[in-house]
Design a protein around this motif. Sequence first.
Motif, PDB file in Angstrom:
ATOM      1  N   LEU A  60     -10.758  -9.797  10.597  1.00  0.00           N
ATOM      2  CA  LEU A  60     -10.814  -9.051   9.253  1.00  0.00           C
ATOM      3  C   LEU A  60      -9.334  -8.257   9.294  1.00  0.00           C
ATOM      4  CD1 LEU A  60     -11.506  -7.860   6.761  1.00  0.00           C
ATOM      5  CD2 LEU A  60     -13.148  -6.820   7.847  1.00  0.00           C
ATOM      6  N   TRP A  61      -9.304  -7.113  10.723  1.00  0.00           N
ATOM      7  CA  TRP A  61      -8.190  -6.298  11.536  1.00  0.00           C
ATOM      8  C   TRP A  61      -7.181  -6.541  11.366  1.00  0.00           C
ATOM      9  CZ3 TRP A  61      -8.142  -1.608  11.372  1.00  0.00           C
ATOM     10  CH2 TRP A  61      -9.799  -0.076  11.460  1.00  0.00           C
ATOM     11  N   LEU A  62      -6.726  -8.186  11.741  1.00  0.00           N
ATOM     12  CA  LEU A  62      -5.120  -9.181  11.964  1.00  0.00           C
ATOM     13  C   LEU A  62      -5.212  -8.810  10.276  1.00  0.00           C
ATOM     14  CD1 LEU A  62      -3.009 -10.214  13.280  1.00  0.00           C
ATOM     15  CD2 LEU A  62      -4.164 -12.353  13.176  1.00  0.00           C
ATOM     16  N   ALA A  63      -5.884  -9.558   8.949  1.00  0.00           N
ATOM     17  CA  ALA A  63      -5.749  -9.171   8.034  1.00  0.00           C
ATOM     18  C   ALA A  63      -4.714  -8.029   7.395  1.00  0.00           C
ATOM     19  CB  ALA A  63      -6.433 -10.054   7.154  1.00  0.00           C
ATOM     20  N   PHE A  64      -5.632  -6.838   7.342  1.00  0.00           N
ATOM     21  CA  PHE A  64      -5.448  -5.595   7.612  1.00  0.00           C
ATOM     22  C   PHE A  64      -4.077  -5.274   7.946  1.00  0.00           C
ATOM     23  CE2 PHE A  64      -5.816  -1.190   7.608  1.00  0.00           C
ATOM     24  CZ  PHE A  64      -5.498  -0.782   6.552  1.00  0.00           C
ATOM     25  N   THR A  69      12.180   6.580  -8.118  1.00  0.00           N
ATOM     26  CA  THR A  69      11.883   5.409  -8.922  1.00  0.00           C
ATOM     27  C   THR A  69      12.450   4.315  -9.112  1.00  0.00           C
ATOM     28  OG1 THR A  69      13.580   6.459 -10.423  1.00  0.00           O
ATOM     29  CG2 THR A  69      11.202   7.827 -10.467  1.00  0.00           C
ATOM     30  N   TRP A  70      12.142   3.344  -8.100  1.00  0.00           N
ATOM     31  CA  TRP A  70      11.903   2.294  -7.902  1.00  0.00           C
ATOM     32  C   TRP A  70      10.656   1.926  -7.972  1.00  0.00           C
ATOM     33  CZ3 TRP A  70      15.424   2.220  -2.890  1.00  0.00           C
ATOM     34  CH2 TRP A  70      16.349   2.944  -2.959  1.00  0.00           C
ATOM     35  N   SER A  71       9.746   2.302  -9.080  1.00  0.00           N
ATOM     36  CA  SER A  71       8.185   1.367  -9.347  1.00  0.00           C
ATOM     37  C   SER A  71       8.324   0.471  -9.601  1.00  0.00           C
ATOM     38  CB  SER A  71       7.697   3.092 -11.097  1.00  0.00           C
ATOM     39  OG  SER A  71       8.204   2.460 -11.707  1.00  0.00           O
ATOM     40  N   ALA A  72       8.493  -0.608  -9.808  1.00  0.00           N
ATOM     41  CA  ALA A  72       8.667  -1.651 -10.897  1.00  0.00           C
ATOM     42  C   ALA A  72       8.888  -2.495  -9.586  1.00  0.00           C
ATOM     43  CB  ALA A  72       9.438  -2.113 -11.152  1.00  0.00           C
ATOM     44  N   SER A  73       9.355  -2.176  -8.880  1.00  0.00           N
ATOM     45  CA  SER A  73      10.358  -3.280  -6.784  1.00  0.00           C
ATOM     46  C   SER A  73       9.052  -2.371  -6.095  1.00  0.00           C
ATOM     47  CB  SER A  73      11.284  -2.363  -5.929  1.00  0.00           C
ATOM     48  OG  SER A  73      12.453  -2.402  -6.814  1.00  0.00           O
ATOM     49  N   MET A  74       8.817  -1.262  -6.049  1.00  0.00           N
ATOM     50  CA  MET A  74       7.350  -0.894  -5.547  1.00  0.00           C
ATOM     51  C   MET A  74       6.130  -1.641  -5.244  1.00  0.00           C
ATOM     52  SD  MET A  74       5.886   2.797  -4.208  1.00  0.00           S
ATOM     53  CE  MET A  74       5.727   3.567  -5.749  1.00  0.00           C
ATOM     54  N   ARG A  75       6.086  -2.197  -6.559  1.00  0.00           N
ATOM     55  CA  ARG A  75       4.650  -2.852  -8.103  1.00  0.00           C
ATOM     56  C   ARG A  75       4.439  -4.035  -7.041  1.00  0.00           C
ATOM     57  NH1 ARG A  75       6.399  -3.929 -13.616  1.00  0.00           N
ATOM     58  NH2 ARG A  75       7.721  -5.258 -12.232  1.00  0.00           N
ATOM     59  N   ASN A  76       5.824  -4.352  -7.137  1.00  0.00           N
ATOM     60  CA  ASN A  76       5.967  -6.076  -6.573  1.00  0.00           C
ATOM     61  C   ASN A  76       5.663  -6.438  -5.282  1.00  0.00           C
ATOM     62  OD1 ASN A  76       6.938  -6.276  -9.153  1.00  0.00           O
ATOM     63  ND2 ASN A  76       8.073  -6.551  -9.256  1.00  0.00           N
ATOM     64  N   CYS A  77       6.261  -5.292  -4.635  1.00  0.00           N
ATOM     65  CA  CYS A  77       5.649  -5.712  -2.588  1.00  0.00           C
ATOM     66  C   CYS A  77       4.552  -5.366  -2.690  1.00  0.00           C
ATOM     67  CB  CYS A  77       6.699  -4.726  -2.682  1.00  0.00           C
ATOM     68  SG  CYS A  77       8.736  -4.354  -2.465  1.00  0.00           S
ATOM     69  N   MET A  78       4.209  -4.320  -3.166  1.00  0.00           N
ATOM     70  CA  MET A  78       2.343  -3.994  -2.685  1.00  0.00           C
ATOM     71  C   MET A  78       1.540  -5.136  -3.535  1.00  0.00           C
ATOM     72  SD  MET A  78       0.394  -2.585  -1.913  1.00  0.00           S
ATOM     73  CE  MET A  78       0.619  -0.731  -1.721  1.00  0.00           C
ATOM     74  N   LEU A  79       2.001  -6.216  -4.683  1.00  0.00           N
ATOM     75  CA  LEU A  79       1.064  -7.659  -5.291  1.00  0.00           C
ATOM     76  C   LEU A  79       1.549  -8.370  -4.409  1.00  0.00           C
ATOM     77  CD1 LEU A  79       1.707  -7.156  -8.990  1.00  0.00           C
ATOM     78  CD2 LEU A  79      -0.131  -6.875  -8.037  1.00  0.00           C
ATOM     79  N   VAL A  80       2.590  -8.731  -3.917  1.00  0.00           N
ATOM     80  CA  VAL A  80       3.207 -10.207  -3.090  1.00  0.00           C
ATOM     81  C   VAL A  80       2.171  -9.433  -1.274  1.00  0.00           C
ATOM     82  CG1 VAL A  80       5.260 -10.235  -1.721  1.00  0.00           C
ATOM     83  CG2 VAL A  80       5.097 -10.254  -3.981  1.00  0.00           C
ATOM     84  N   SER A  81       2.601  -8.121  -1.307  1.00  0.00           N
ATOM     85  CA  SER A  81       1.274  -8.200  -0.294  1.00  0.00           C
ATOM     86  C   SER A  81       0.360  -8.086  -0.222  1.00  0.00           C
ATOM     87  CB  SER A  81       1.944  -6.529   0.290  1.00  0.00           C
ATOM     88  OG  SER A  81       3.486  -5.931   0.886  1.00  0.00           O
ATOM     89  N   ALA A 110       3.055  -6.663   5.713  1.00  0.00           N
ATOM     90  CA  ALA A 110       3.497  -7.578   3.897  1.00  0.00           C
ATOM     91  C   ALA A 110       4.229  -6.212   3.860  1.00  0.00           C
ATOM     92  CB  ALA A 110       3.294  -8.452   4.056  1.00  0.00           C
ATOM     93  N   ARG A 111       3.606  -5.433   3.801  1.00  0.00           N
ATOM     94  CA  ARG A 111       4.199  -4.319   3.129  1.00  0.00           C
ATOM     95  C   ARG A 111       5.884  -3.331   3.971  1.00  0.00           C
ATOM     96  NH1 ARG A 111      -0.335   0.708   2.493  1.00  0.00           N
ATOM     97  NH2 ARG A 111       1.793   1.421   0.763  1.00  0.00           N
ATOM     98  N   ALA A 112       5.480  -3.658   4.480  1.00  0.00           N
ATOM     99  CA  ALA A 112       6.421  -2.832   5.508  1.00  0.00           C
ATOM    100  C   ALA A 112       8.244  -4.234   4.963  1.00  0.00           C
ATOM    101  CB  ALA A 112       6.874  -2.983   7.091  1.00  0.00           C
ATOM    102  N   VAL A 113       7.907  -5.166   5.749  1.00  0.00           N
ATOM    103  CA  VAL A 113       8.633  -6.019   5.411  1.00  0.00           C
ATOM    104  C   VAL A 113       9.717  -6.161   3.752  1.00  0.00           C
ATOM    105  CG1 VAL A 113       9.859  -8.796   5.766  1.00  0.00           C
ATOM    106  CG2 VAL A 113       8.185  -7.553   7.563  1.00  0.00           C
ATOM    107  N   THR A 114       8.526  -6.836   2.770  1.00  0.00           N
ATOM    108  CA  THR A 114       8.909  -6.208   1.663  1.00  0.00           C
ATOM    109  C   THR A 114      10.251  -5.332   0.773  1.00  0.00           C
ATOM    110  OG1 THR A 114       7.056  -6.089   0.551  1.00  0.00           O
ATOM    111  CG2 THR A 114       7.049  -8.168   0.859  1.00  0.00           C
ATOM    112  N   GLN A 115       9.359  -3.903   1.254  1.00  0.00           N
ATOM    113  CA  GLN A 115      10.060  -2.806   0.582  1.00  0.00           C
ATOM    114  C   GLN A 115      11.293  -2.491   1.947  1.00  0.00           C
ATOM    115  OE1 GLN A 115       6.725   0.019   1.015  1.00  0.00           O
ATOM    116  NE2 GLN A 115       7.754   0.386  -0.536  1.00  0.00           N
ATOM    117  N   GLY A 116      11.198  -3.498   2.585  1.00  0.00           N
ATOM    118  CA  GLY A 116      12.583  -2.756   4.010  1.00  0.00           C
ATOM    119  C   GLY A 116      13.824  -4.014   3.004  1.00  0.00           C
TER     120      GLY A 116
END
Length: 443
Positions: A412-416, A380-392, A422-428
Amino acid sequence: MITNSTHVTHSSVLKLAVPMIISNITTPILGLVDTAVVGHLGDASYMGAVATGGLLFGFLYWGFGFLRMSTTGIAAQAVGRQDGDELRAILMRSILIALLIAVILLVVKQPLADIGFDLLSASPAVESNALTYYIIRIWSAPFTLINYTLIGWYLGAQTAKAPLLITLAINLTNIALDLIFVLHWNMGVEGVALASVLAEIFGVVVGVVLLPGVMSRYSGRLQWKAVFNAHKFKTLVWLNIDVFIRTICIMFAFAWFTNESAKQGDVMLAANTVLLNFQTLMAYALDGIANAAEVLIGRAVGQLHRGLFWRSVYLCGLWSALAALLFTLFFTTFGSLLIALLTDLSSVRKAANQYLFWPVLLPLISFWSFFFDGIFVGATWSASMRNCMLVSTLLVFVPAWYWLQPYGNHGLWLAFTLFMVARAVTQGLVLWWKWHSISETRF
């Protein structure tokens, strides 16, 4: 009686993951059946209507997927604490929130339809049939959202077979009613919509029938005073809001990707749509392992057992990585064949094969974010998950696309891909910080 284990094994992961993988896979099969039955009605507008209406409900209901995710995490933690009273209260709180959201959706159903169809810009014939589909299917909202909470609660209660049975009941009933209503009774799009409503109702019935058997494993009783505990209600609401924001970011990224694909022409839009099916197929499988992580991590947090927590992280991560590697090998070997199966248009096949490298690479990158999501939901680290997603999304994906526009579809594919990185790095990084901040032996 709640029983806890201080040990988790490969078998523990697979017993939770495999039923959820099977459950997840039935969803795209249902979509194929819906398309097939209306494809035999002799008018392309029927197919367009079901596709348009289905897309609208897909986004609408996907946005409320937090009901499933948040319920799983807190239910698993209640199991870890051996708190049967709270486990029952969690289910009722989540159902009450689901019903409140459903009532709001029904009250504003017409404005929602106006906004949705304006954005989708369908032809008059398609929009007319899609509106008929929408007016009927919107009444599935209470039952769909209750099913989300039931599936989440059962999963948190370490009963993966119950979500499988609910999902199979919904999808198999939907398929059977599609065939009866549309092909036998010639009900058209009304039949497809009505089949969805009745299937969701049946899903709730199955979910409720299974409750006594599962609850008997957990000592305790339902206390309405506990259900309406203001602090816990507030906590659940904020948890849901955080996960909702995270989900909106994902929806935004996929919508942006699709919109930018469309700007490159019909062929490129079709090619990218075909290739995104590779990512979707992989996500269904890896979500099953992430679901297992939610349960095991939630139980460890509930027990305040650091060793169990990190053992669960290790095993779920190992299985996620293995699954990702298998998907990369599968797409490398059979990618062109899959493209050929998904489209017989030579121009689309040629374009899709030109960019096949990206969906072949993506499993090795995106599995991290699915895996981390499972950890964060369970803890239930929901705030951290939210913030990581916003940054990504806002600080990586969107700027990356603007900088990479000169490279066209590869850009476009590279940006995706960078979005997934970014999701992996921030959450990691958050998980690394937790590793150093959590006590050596206990939470």
